[in-house]
Design an enzyme around this catalytic site. Structure first.
Site, PDB file in Angstrom:
ATOM      1  N   HIS A  64       0.958  -1.254   0.057  1.00  0.00           N
ATOM      2  CA  HIS A  64       0.005   0.042   0.105  1.00  0.00           C
ATOM      3  C   HIS A  64       0.877   1.133   0.119  1.00  0.00           C
ATOM      4  O   HIS A  64       1.903   1.079   0.610  1.00  0.00           O
ATOM      5  CB  HIS A  64      -0.897  -0.009   1.398  1.00  0.00           C
ATOM      6  CG  HIS A  64      -0.335   0.097   2.537  1.00  0.00           C
ATOM      7  ND1 HIS A  64      -0.411   1.343   3.101  1.00  0.00           N
ATOM      8  CD2 HIS A  64      -0.032  -0.688   3.476  1.00  0.00           C
ATOM      9  CE1 HIS A  64       0.016   1.107   4.606  1.00  0.00           C
ATOM     10  NE2 HIS A  64       0.289  -0.157   4.654  1.00  0.00           N
ATOM     11  N   ASP A 178       5.667   2.285   6.641  1.00  0.00           N
ATOM     12  CA  ASP A 178       4.424   1.472   6.359  1.00  0.00           C
ATOM     13  C   ASP A 178       3.470   2.159   5.597  1.00  0.00           C
ATOM     14  O   ASP A 178       2.916   3.230   6.004  1.00  0.00           O
ATOM     15  CB  ASP A 178       3.912   1.347   7.949  1.00  0.00           C
ATOM     16  CG  ASP A 178       2.605   0.787   8.021  1.00  0.00           C
ATOM     17  OD1 ASP A 178       2.182   0.094   7.101  1.00  0.00           O
ATOM     18  OD2 ASP A 178       1.880   0.999   8.924  1.00  0.00           O
ATOM     19  N   GLU A 208      -5.216   1.502   2.405  1.00  0.00           N
ATOM     20  CA  GLU A 208      -5.200   0.379   3.488  1.00  0.00           C
ATOM     21  C   GLU A 208      -5.268   0.653   4.875  1.00  0.00           C
ATOM     22  O   GLU A 208      -5.695   0.097   5.462  1.00  0.00           O
ATOM     23  CB  GLU A 208      -3.532  -0.296   3.014  1.00  0.00           C
ATOM     24  CG  GLU A 208      -3.377  -1.671   3.995  1.00  0.00           C
ATOM     25  CD  GLU A 208      -2.896  -1.473   5.040  1.00  0.00           C
ATOM     26  OE1 GLU A 208      -2.585  -2.556   5.896  1.00  0.00           O
ATOM     27  OE2 GLU A 208      -2.652  -0.280   5.917  1.00  0.00           O
ATOM     28  N   GLU A 209      -4.852   1.875   5.139  1.00  0.00           N
ATOM     29  CA  GLU A 209      -4.752   2.287   6.445  1.00  0.00           C
ATOM     30  C   GLU A 209      -6.251   2.605   7.090  1.00  0.00           C
ATOM     31  O   GLU A 209      -6.447   2.792   8.211  1.00  0.00           O
ATOM     32  CB  GLU A 209      -3.974   3.555   6.716  1.00  0.00           C
ATOM     33  CG  GLU A 209      -2.313   3.320   6.630  1.00  0.00           C
ATOM     34  CD  GLU A 209      -1.747   2.314   7.616  1.00  0.00           C
ATOM     35  OE1 GLU A 209      -2.443   2.101   8.757  1.00  0.00           O
ATOM     36  OE2 GLU A 209      -0.600   2.286   7.568  1.00  0.00           O
ATOM     37  N   HIS A 323       3.789   3.480  12.848  1.00  0.00           N
ATOM     38  CA  HIS A 323       2.974   4.775  12.985  1.00  0.00           C
ATOM     39  C   HIS A 323       3.396   5.547  13.927  1.00  0.00           C
ATOM     40  O   HIS A 323       2.675   6.271  14.680  1.00  0.00           O
ATOM     41  CB  HIS A 323       1.480   4.088  13.409  1.00  0.00           C
ATOM     42  CG  HIS A 323       0.754   3.398  12.332  1.00  0.00           C
ATOM     43  ND1 HIS A 323      -0.501   3.064  12.720  1.00  0.00           N
ATOM     44  CD2 HIS A 323       1.214   2.777  11.225  1.00  0.00           C
ATOM     45  CE1 HIS A 323      -1.146   2.347  11.592  1.00  0.00           C
ATOM     46  NE2 HIS A 323      -0.198   2.432  10.755  1.00  0.00           N
TER      47      HIS A 323
END
Length: 362
Positions: A64, A178, A208-209, A323
């Protein structure tokens, strides 16, 4: 490894919160184009590269391109921006950070995340973790009118303003690993890929998140015979965490997922495909770790349960402080993930795919 670092740096420093991935999408399409036969962007914004193989079988690789971000939901009369999160934040990591704020015309302006100074915080509250409602972005505007003239509106998005930097050994730190590292792994594997027994669809997915949105759409379009998702995974190999809870360690090789998930349900990697990936890693002497993740999931969850079901597995890059503004990983883990992915795509021949798809009761 320097060329991988430059690729990762370019990708991770690009700005693309969920739903606003334009800058990253254009970069990925440019990087992908020389190594595939066709690049298309679907109506939701996924970038899909098509590398044609020698059979009609289809393999899908997904990573992603979106990152967690912020969105403005109120502008104070003094010009400060109140925000809510896009994706999963630990608010502690936001205090004092520099950010980029996207204006109405698509330009980015700088700001900083502020919070009430501890000196005037009510007694007993000084050390409490702030909530998102307590935070605001200061762009230096004198008032609401000036903020609006700059192009900031309700719905303007923001992302962290961070460079990718080298630490010691082959360890690097930055924001948005990420999952820009997964995208880098996918692009790097494409450079290595020779003839494949399948047509390979390399998909840089969106959103995606916020719920694995793009992967669902892409999997419906591609309808692969098998799929591999690429993402980060939690490396909790830091002081204060018992060894059992490290999950995986930075520098010990890419992780081959066994299971992940949490309250929303578990993703169990397709056992024959997972075992095939392990076998390829062992044959090539690529170091790897097995991953059992307590919480969180990847695009693999979205792909696996399309149509009749897609045999799906995941390869992860161990990453500390996911994150946050200072995600940390090993370049060798990422390069080995790319080596493993390329080898799996080359070695997964029709007879092996048929084994994945075999529905006979033994």
């Amino acid at each position: 490894m320097d060329d991988f670092f430059e690729l990762l740096k370019k990708l991770a420093e690009a700005r693309g919160p969920s739903g606003f991935e334009d800058e990253v999408r254009e970069l990925v399409a440019r990087e992908m184009e020389p190594f595939v036969d066709e690049v298309v962007v679907d109506r939701w914004g996924n970038v899909i590269g098509v590398k044609r193989g020698s059979t009609n079988y289809r393999a899908m690789v997904a990573a992603h391109i979106d990152e967690i971000g912020l969105v403005v939901d109120h502008i104070e009369k003094e010009g400060f921006l109140r925000v809510r999160g896009i994706g999963g934040w630990n608010e502690v990591t936001l205090v004092g950070q520099r950010v980029w704020v996207r204006t109405r015309d698509g330009k980015w302006i700088r700001g900083v995340v502020g919070v009430t100074p501890p000196h005037i915080t009510p007694s007993g509250k000084e050390r409490e973790a702030p909530e998102m409602k307590d935070l605001f972005i200061d762009i230096g505007a004198r008032d609401r009118e000036e903020a609006e003239k700059l192009g900031v509106t309700i719905g303007s998005v923001a992302v962290l303003d961070r460079d990718v930097v080298k630490l010691q050994n082959d360890v690097v730190a930055g924001k948005a690993f990420d999952d820009r590292v997964g995208v880098a792994v996918m692009l790097y594997a494409l450079r290595m890929l020779k003839e494949t027994p399948t047509t390979v669809y390399t998909v840089a997915t969106v959103q995606e998140e916020v719920g694995l949105r793009g992967a669902q759409i892409a999997a419906e379009k591609v309808s692969p015979h098998y799929a591999i998702a690429l993402d980060t995974t939690i490396a909790a190999d830091v002081p204060g965490v018992p060894e059992r809870q490290h999950i995986v360690k930075v520098g010990k090789g890419p992780a081959i997922k066994v299971i992940d998930g949490g309250r929303g349900g578990l993703f169990i990697a397709h056992p024959p495909l997972r075992n095939h990936i392990i076998k390829v890693a062992e044959e090539l002497g690529i170091p790897f770790q097995l991953e059992v993740l307590y919480g969180g999931t990847t695009d693999a969850m979205a792909i696996a349960f399309r149509r009749e079901g897609v045999p799906t597995a995941a390869i992860s890059v161990p990453t500390r402080y996911v994150h946050s503004p200072v995600e940390v990983l090993s370049l060798s883990d990422a390069v080995n993930a790319a080596r493993l992915l390329a080898a799996v795509l080359e070695k997964t021949k029709p007879n092996i795919i048929e084994m994945f798809l075999d529905k006979k009761i033994k």
